[in-house]
Design a protein around this motif. Structure first.
Motif, PDB file in Angstrom:
ATOM      1  N   GLU A   2       0.869  -1.175   0.000  1.00 53.74           N
ATOM      2  CA  GLU A   2       0.000   0.000   0.000  1.00 53.74           C
ATOM      3  C   GLU A   2       0.905   1.223   0.000  1.00 53.74           C
ATOM      4  OE1 GLU A   2      -3.131   2.693   0.128  1.00 53.74           O
ATOM      5  OE2 GLU A   2      -3.082   0.578  -0.438  1.00 53.74           O
ATOM      6  N   TYR A   3       0.791   2.011  -1.052  1.00 56.94           N
ATOM      7  CA  TYR A   3       1.611   3.218  -1.178  1.00 56.94           C
ATOM      8  C   TYR A   3       0.860   4.436  -0.649  1.00 56.94           C
ATOM      9  CZ  TYR A   3       5.295   1.154  -4.036  1.00 56.94           C
ATOM     10  OH  TYR A   3       6.360   0.417  -4.481  1.00 56.94           O
ATOM     11  N   LYS A   4       1.560   5.259   0.112  1.00 61.60           N
ATOM     12  CA  LYS A   4       1.082   6.558   0.543  1.00 61.60           C
ATOM     13  C   LYS A   4       2.119   7.570   0.046  1.00 61.60           C
ATOM     14  CE  LYS A   4      -2.499   4.923   2.652  1.00 61.60           C
ATOM     15  NZ  LYS A   4      -3.810   5.083   2.066  1.00 61.60           N
ATOM     16  N   VAL A   5       1.921   8.030  -1.180  1.00 67.57           N
ATOM     17  CA  VAL A   5       2.891   8.902  -1.843  1.00 67.57           C
ATOM     18  C   VAL A   5       2.887  10.280  -1.183  1.00 67.57           C
ATOM     19  CG1 VAL A   5       3.542   9.984  -4.043  1.00 67.57           C
ATOM     20  CG2 VAL A   5       2.642   7.638  -4.008  1.00 67.57           C
ATOM     21  N   GLY A   6       4.086  10.734  -0.790  1.00 62.98           N
ATOM     22  CA  GLY A   6       4.244  12.038  -0.161  1.00 62.98           C
ATOM     23  C   GLY A   6       4.017  12.017   1.342  1.00 62.98           C
ATOM     24  N   GLU A   7       3.573  10.893   1.902  1.00 69.37           N
ATOM     25  CA  GLU A   7       3.291  10.811   3.341  1.00 69.37           C
ATOM     26  C   GLU A   7       4.596  10.719   4.125  1.00 69.37           C
ATOM     27  OE1 GLU A   7       1.793  11.401   6.523  1.00 69.37           O
ATOM     28  OE2 GLU A   7       0.220  11.105   5.019  1.00 69.37           O
ATOM     29  N   ARG A   8       4.661  11.473   5.255  1.00 71.94           N
ATOM     30  CA  ARG A   8       5.868  11.550   6.079  1.00 71.94           C
ATOM     31  C   ARG A   8       5.810  10.639   7.306  1.00 71.94           C
ATOM     32  NH1 ARG A   8       9.071  16.086   5.074  1.00 71.94           N
ATOM     33  NH2 ARG A   8       8.210  17.452   3.476  1.00 71.94           N
ATOM     34  N   LEU A  41       3.471  -1.357   4.037  1.00 67.32           N
ATOM     35  CA  LEU A  41       3.027   0.030   3.932  1.00 67.32           C
ATOM     36  C   LEU A  41       4.223   0.875   3.505  1.00 67.32           C
ATOM     37  CD1 LEU A  41       1.081   2.418   4.348  1.00 67.32           C
ATOM     38  CD2 LEU A  41       1.742   2.396   6.773  1.00 67.32           C
ATOM     39  N   ILE A  42       4.071   1.584   2.391  1.00 65.57           N
ATOM     40  CA  ILE A  42       5.151   2.411   1.864  1.00 65.57           C
ATOM     41  C   ILE A  42       4.716   3.875   1.919  1.00 65.57           C
ATOM     42  CG2 ILE A  42       6.638   2.879  -0.120  1.00 65.57           C
ATOM     43  CD1 ILE A  42       5.985  -0.056  -1.002  1.00 65.57           C
ATOM     44  N   ALA A  43       5.258   4.608   2.899  1.00 63.83           N
ATOM     45  CA  ALA A  43       5.037   6.050   3.018  1.00 63.83           C
ATOM     46  C   ALA A  43       6.297   6.699   2.456  1.00 63.83           C
ATOM     47  CB  ALA A  43       4.803   6.444   4.472  1.00 63.83           C
ATOM     48  N   THR A  44       6.189   7.226   1.249  1.00 58.64           N
ATOM     49  CA  THR A  44       7.376   7.592   0.463  1.00 58.64           C
ATOM     50  C   THR A  44       8.278   8.662   1.085  1.00 58.64           C
ATOM     51  OG1 THR A  44       6.087   9.162  -0.852  1.00 58.64           O
ATOM     52  CG2 THR A  44       6.292   6.910  -1.704  1.00 58.64           C
ATOM     53  N   ILE A  64       4.759  -4.375   7.554  1.00 57.62           N
ATOM     54  CA  ILE A  64       6.111  -3.840   7.447  1.00 57.62           C
ATOM     55  C   ILE A  64       5.983  -2.406   6.936  1.00 57.62           C
ATOM     56  CG2 ILE A  64       8.312  -4.011   6.233  1.00 57.62           C
ATOM     57  CD1 ILE A  64       7.759  -7.064   6.043  1.00 57.62           C
ATOM     58  N   CYS A  65       6.650  -1.472   7.610  1.00 61.65           N
ATOM     59  CA  CYS A  65       6.614  -0.065   7.204  1.00 61.65           C
ATOM     60  C   CYS A  65       7.958   0.320   6.590  1.00 61.65           C
ATOM     61  CB  CYS A  65       6.324   0.828   8.409  1.00 61.65           C
ATOM     62  SG  CYS A  65       4.695   0.560   9.119  1.00 61.65           S
ATOM     63  N   THR A  66       7.891   0.990   5.463  1.00 64.91           N
ATOM     64  CA  THR A  66       9.096   1.425   4.771  1.00 64.91           C
ATOM     65  C   THR A  66       8.794   2.662   3.936  1.00 64.91           C
ATOM     66  OG1 THR A  66      10.832   0.776   3.203  1.00 64.91           O
ATOM     67  CG2 THR A  66       8.642  -0.120   2.828  1.00 64.91           C
ATOM     68  N   ASN A  67       9.863   3.370   3.581  1.00 62.82           N
ATOM     69  CA  ASN A  67       9.677   4.491   2.655  1.00 62.82           C
ATOM     70  C   ASN A  67       9.924   4.045   1.214  1.00 62.82           C
ATOM     71  OD1 ASN A  67      12.452   4.287   2.478  1.00 62.82           O
ATOM     72  ND2 ASN A  67      12.865   6.172   3.587  1.00 62.82           N
ATOM     73  N   GLY A  68      10.284   2.782   1.049  1.00 63.32           N
ATOM     74  CA  GLY A  68      10.470   2.209  -0.277  1.00 63.32           C
ATOM     75  C   GLY A  68      11.906   2.141  -0.728  1.00 63.32           C
ATOM     76  N   ALA A  72      13.898  -3.713  -2.044  1.00 65.35           N
ATOM     77  CA  ALA A  72      14.558  -4.942  -2.514  1.00 65.35           C
ATOM     78  C   ALA A  72      15.077  -5.749  -1.327  1.00 65.35           C
ATOM     79  CB  ALA A  72      15.694  -4.596  -3.468  1.00 65.35           C
ATOM     80  N   ARG A  73      15.658  -5.065  -0.335  1.00 62.87           N
ATOM     81  CA  ARG A  73      16.157  -5.759   0.861  1.00 62.87           C
ATOM     82  C   ARG A  73      15.011  -6.400   1.642  1.00 62.87           C
ATOM     83  NH1 ARG A  73      17.334  -3.491   6.002  1.00 62.87           N
ATOM     84  NH2 ARG A  73      17.190  -1.430   5.058  1.00 62.87           N
ATOM     85  N   ILE A  74      13.891  -5.694   1.748  1.00 66.60           N
ATOM     86  CA  ILE A  74      12.723  -6.236   2.449  1.00 66.60           C
ATOM     87  C   ILE A  74      12.231  -7.505   1.754  1.00 66.60           C
ATOM     88  CG2 ILE A  74      10.279  -5.826   2.951  1.00 66.60           C
ATOM     89  CD1 ILE A  74      11.052  -2.881   3.492  1.00 66.60           C
ATOM     90  N   ILE A  75      12.139  -7.460   0.445  1.00 61.87           N
ATOM     91  CA  ILE A  75      11.670  -8.633  -0.302  1.00 61.87           C
ATOM     92  C   ILE A  75      12.615  -9.810  -0.089  1.00 61.87           C
ATOM     93  CG2 ILE A  75      11.291  -9.559  -2.621  1.00 61.87           C
ATOM     94  CD1 ILE A  75      10.192  -6.718  -3.348  1.00 61.87           C
ATOM     95  N   ASN A  76      13.925  -9.548  -0.127  1.00 61.25           N
ATOM     96  CA  ASN A  76      14.903 -10.621   0.107  1.00 61.25           C
ATOM     97  C   ASN A  76      14.801 -11.178   1.526  1.00 61.25           C
ATOM     98  OD1 ASN A  76      15.982 -10.598  -2.483  1.00 61.25           O
ATOM     99  ND2 ASN A  76      17.469  -8.995  -1.971  1.00 61.25           N
ATOM    100  N   GLN A  77      14.626 -10.313   2.517  1.00 61.40           N
ATOM    101  CA  GLN A  77      14.491 -10.772   3.901  1.00 61.40           C
ATOM    102  C   GLN A  77      13.217 -11.601   4.081  1.00 61.40           C
ATOM    103  OE1 GLN A  77      14.874  -7.087   6.131  1.00 61.40           O
ATOM    104  NE2 GLN A  77      16.962  -7.615   6.733  1.00 61.40           N
ATOM    105  N   CYS A  78      12.142 -11.149   3.449  1.00 57.31           N
ATOM    106  CA  CYS A  78      10.884 -11.901   3.535  1.00 57.31           C
ATOM    107  C   CYS A  78      11.043 -13.276   2.910  1.00 57.31           C
ATOM    108  CB  CYS A  78       9.753 -11.135   2.853  1.00 57.31           C
ATOM    109  SG  CYS A  78       9.193  -9.685   3.748  1.00 57.31           S
ATOM    110  N   GLU A  79      11.727 -13.323   1.775  1.00 56.25           N
ATOM    111  CA  GLU A  79      11.950 -14.604   1.096  1.00 56.25           C
ATOM    112  C   GLU A  79      12.760 -15.546   1.983  1.00 56.25           C
ATOM    113  OE1 GLU A  79      13.007 -16.038  -3.380  1.00 56.25           O
ATOM    114  OE2 GLU A  79      14.143 -14.354  -2.577  1.00 56.25           O
ATOM    115  N   SER A  80      13.792 -15.020   2.657  1.00 55.46           N
ATOM    116  CA  SER A  80      14.612 -15.837   3.554  1.00 55.46           C
ATOM    117  C   SER A  80      13.824 -16.287   4.784  1.00 55.46           C
ATOM    118  CB  SER A  80      15.847 -15.049   4.022  1.00 55.46           C
ATOM    119  OG  SER A  80      16.673 -14.761   2.939  1.00 55.46           O
TER     120      SER A  80
END
Length: 191
Positions: A2-8, A41-44, A64-68, A72-80
């Motif tokens: 879920e993207y929240k573009v511009g959200e701080r 959740l991606i708050a850019t 999982i909260c990230t700014n995006g 790639a690291r999150i996806i790799n960690q989830c896969e592991s």
């Protein structure tokens, strides 16, 4: 995701929304029932946070909260972390049916149109389970009526299992004016 573009900030309402989407996918998309779902959740414009992977209820991970920037690291960690998962046939997954539960109005309209609970197929439980549950409740109602006793029944299940449909089926089957038996149906849920 879920993207929240511009959200701080990572607002709790955005986390709930992201988790809600993941739960809908888990319960209503047939190819996702037995998969681990990982809501992100991606708050850019938010600050990056540390990632903690944890399986939540019903094999839906915690949000999982990230700014995006580290996606790639999150996806790799989830896969592991979830490495025991079977590989995904993405074509079959994309083509699998998504069947959300009908709204209470849609279900009531279908029942009042002289349909039976078996005719309503958009639920997580199959029609046989819905019919079996309705039959069990009908047996309890009949037994209570014959013995002059009262009964209380609880129907439980995951979202979309058909609990409301079963209740509507029972309530409408005992709503005619010739029936001297009173039937009360209560809907209770956790939002």
């Amino acid at each position: 995701m879920e993207y929240k573009v511009g959200e701080r900030k990572y607002h709790s309402s955005d986390k709930r929304q992201t988790l809600g989407y993941a739960l809908d996918l888990k319960h209503f998309h047939s190819a996702s029932h037995h998969r681990v779902i990982i809501p992100v959740l991606i708050a850019t414009n938010a600050k990056d946070t540390s990632i903690q992977l944890a399986r939540g209820e019903a094999n839906v991970a915690e949000v999982i909260c990230t700014n995006g920037a580290n996606l790639a690291r999150i996806i790799n960690q989830c896969e592991s972390y979830f490495c025991g998962e079977k590989s995904l046939d993405y074509i079959a997954w994309l083509e699998a049916p998504y069947r959300p539960t009908p709204t209470i109005i849609e279900a009531a309209k279908a029942l009042y149109a002289n349909h039976d609970v078996r005719d309503i197929s958009r639920s997580d439980a199959d029609a046989v389970n819905l019919a079996d549950t309705s039959k069990q409740l009908e047996d309890i109602i009949t037994s209570s009526r014959l013995s002059g006793e009262k009964a209380i029944c609880f129907v439980t299940g995951v979202p979309g299992a058909g609990k409301t449909l079963v209740g509507l089926n029972i309530a409408t089957s005992h709503s005619n004016g010739d029936d001297d038996f009173a039937c009360l149906y209560l809907v209770m849920g956790h939002w």
